[in-house]
Design an enzyme around this catalytic site. Structure first.
Site, PDB file in Angstrom:
ATOM      1  N   ASP A 172       0.854  -1.177   0.000  1.00 50.59           N
ATOM      2  CA  ASP A 172       0.000   0.000   0.000  1.00 50.59           C
ATOM      3  C   ASP A 172       0.898   1.236   0.000  1.00 50.59           C
ATOM      4  OD1 ASP A 172      -2.196   1.606   0.270  1.00 50.59           O
ATOM      5  OD2 ASP A 172      -2.380   1.335   2.432  1.00 50.59           O
ATOM      6  N   ASP A 230      -3.209   2.443  -5.969  1.00 49.33           N
ATOM      7  CA  ASP A 230      -2.046   2.484  -5.073  1.00 49.33           C
ATOM      8  C   ASP A 230      -1.922   1.255  -4.168  1.00 49.33           C
ATOM      9  OD1 ASP A 230      -4.273   3.052  -3.563  1.00 49.33           O
ATOM     10  OD2 ASP A 230      -3.220   4.368  -2.195  1.00 49.33           O
ATOM     11  N   GLU A 231      -2.630   0.179  -4.482  1.00 45.08           N
ATOM     12  CA  GLU A 231      -2.579  -1.016  -3.635  1.00 45.08           C
ATOM     13  C   GLU A 231      -2.485  -2.247  -4.523  1.00 45.08           C
ATOM     14  OE1 GLU A 231      -5.718  -1.702  -0.559  1.00 45.08           O
ATOM     15  OE2 GLU A 231      -6.337   0.265  -1.286  1.00 45.08           O
TER      16      GLU A 231
END
Lengths: 94, 419
Positions: B9, B112-113
């Site tokens: 993350d 973003d993960e």
């Protein structure tokens, strides 16, 4: 404050190696000044934030003095920038 | 062999990426991550919320999703920068590329993960924690931003672990560590438990994840039905889903837009629906699918939500057809209250454009409109979205392709910036 966009003459050899030869920028009086790049101290590839850049640390002659400057070539946009001077020390460490 | 799953993350992604861009590409001196700062929308266009904030801003109590005025009240010196979605795409792609070097099975969970299946990599990188630190440090040195990595045997526990303490840290949460690390946390920290569920659980006297895990399943079933089983399993660290690097096919395509002013005229609203139909149908055609169900959603100026849907006679990807259906729905739905946000959503998609139920009454028209759409798409792809537009949008304040990310949010104006 910002990196300064500059004009550059560079040679690209058959192996794909890039070598900047001359750099041209505006001085305080808005006159264009051309400097010959004497030699390249080192170069490296950077990819900060996913934006590929070629970083060159090189020596230029300023009158009688040899001065070390850092310039970056943006691989995607084909632009050259002069790394701001105060940044030099931190860049060298990095 | 036990499964090994990483959840990676990016720490305050939008803000970190903007900070790295400003430091290394523009050559600015201040690092946005070290001062109270936030990426925020445009208050004049009523997109006025905080999209991401720095750790120093977090100390002032600024949260993602707060309005700009609330955030300013909490932290008057908050530095706000506009979003920059082109950069986020570039940074996200470079991030995923590094992950793919570490594992053949990477599931991108959002911009973003990501989850990485690291089962059996012990011979390559050593123990899980060593591998995670290697991954984290490689991203930091190469791309310039920090990440948190959660390590466990399944996706759920890995995700919970990556959320523990930030930034730039590696955490493990193996099933045997659940009691110590997971169960003491408040129940709303659990993945899938939102605000409404939290309230209901509190009413049942369940305040921590541990209490939820030890609750009798029948009680949860009685109160939450199927969903009760899911959160019970999650609280006990049970998650059977696997890391999959195949992108699932889109089930529906939709776009919506918050309008800068309140719309109180039907013809203006229909024009906005047309601009939404343009973008939705362009996306349908780009993926060569056709939609059967069209839905229109309205958010009024008082934040009341309403939506309505219909099934078309046959699947379509034609802008005019979708727009006509949307207008019909809009006429049924709208009671005249001022509108803040409009959306078009299509679902029940059919793959391939070859099969089409012929309609006796507008057969020729469909053929011609479809050809026109194809040509318009080609022109826009080559010369830009604004190179061709419907005449109704000429000299009109309404942008002709609403929804998604507008051009001004893709590249902010840095004056003399590169890119």
């Amino acid at each position: 404050m910002f990196h300064m966009p500059v004009d550059v003459i560079a040679t690209f050899n058959v192996q794909g190696k890039i070598k900047p030869n001359y750099i041209r920028l505006e001085d305080e009086n808005h006159a264009l000044q051309t400097y010959k790049i004497e030699n390249i101290v080192f170069s490296r590839e950077e990819n900060f934030a996913g934006i590929p850049v070629m970083f060159f640390c090189c020596n230029v002659m300023l009158g009688d003095n040899m001065q070390m400057i850092n310039i970056k070539y943006h691989i995607k946009t084909h632009q050259w920038v002069l790394v701001h001077k105060e940044d030099k020390i931190s860049q060298m460490k990095g | 062999m036990d499964n090994l799953v990483f959840h990676i993350d990016v720490n305050s992604a939008f803000l970190s990426w903007e900070a790295v861009y400003r430091l290394h590409i523009l050559g600015e001196k201040t690092d946005l991550r070290e001062i109270p700062s936030a990426v925020a929308g445009d208050i004049k266009k009523r997109h006025g919320i905080i999209l991401a904030r720095s750790m120093p801003a977090k100390k002032y109590g600024v949260r993602t999703g707060d309005t700009i005025s609330d955030a300013k009240r909490l932290c008057p010196d908050l530095v706000m920068v506009p979003p920059h979605y082109d950069l986020y795409e570039t940074s996200s792609k470079a991030f995923m590329e590094i992950l793919r070097e570490f594992s053949p099975c990477v599931e991108q969970y959002s911009v973003d993960e990501a989850y990485c299946d690291m089962t059996g990599t012990i011979g390559l990188y050593g123990s899980a924690v060593v591998a995670a630190n290697l991954m984290k440090d490689r991203i930091a040195s190469e791309l310039g931003f920090t990440v948190n990595i959660g390590i466990s045997t399944n996706k759920l526990l890995a995700k919970m672990a990556s959320d523990f303490k930030k930034p730039n840290l590696v955490h493990t949460l193996f099933p045997e560590e659940m009691e110590k690390k997971l169960w003491k946390l408040p129940v709303d920290e659990l993945f899938y438990v939102g605000h409404a569920t939290k309230k209901k659980l509190h009413a049942l006297g369940i305040h921590t994840i541990g209490e939820l895990a030890r609750t009798d399943l029948d009680i949860l079933r009685a109160h939450f039905k199927k969903y009760g089983e899911v959160i019970f399993a999650f609280a006990n660290g049970i998650d059977v889903s696997v890391v999959s690097n195949e992108i699932p096919a889109n089930k529906g395509y939709g776009n919506s837009t918050t309008i800068a002013f309140d719309v109180d005229q039907a013809n203006a609203a229909k024009m906005i629906l047309l601009s939404l139909a343009e973008t939705v149908c362009t996306r349908l055609r780009a993926d060569s699918v056709m939609a059967t169900v069209v839905a229109v959603s309205i958010v009024t100026s008082e934040f009341h939500h309403a939506s309505h849907q219909l099934t078309l006679f046959s699947a379509t990807d034609t802008t005019n057809e979708i727009h006509r259906a949307a207008c019909r729905l809009f006429d049924d739905l709208w009671d005249g209250t001022p509108i803040r946000n409009l959306g078009i959503h299509t679902s029940k998609v059919v793959h391939g454009t070859s099969v089409r139920q012929l309609n006796l009454f507008d057969m020729n028209r469909y053929e011609r409109l479809s050809k026109l759409d194809t040509v318009v798409d080609t022109v826009r792809e080559r010369y830009g979205d604004d190179s061709i537009m419907r005449a109704i949008f000429l000299n009109n304040p309404i942008y002709h392709m609403a929804g998604g990310i507008p051009p001004e949010k893709r590249k902010p104006n840095y004056g003399e910036g590169i890119k």
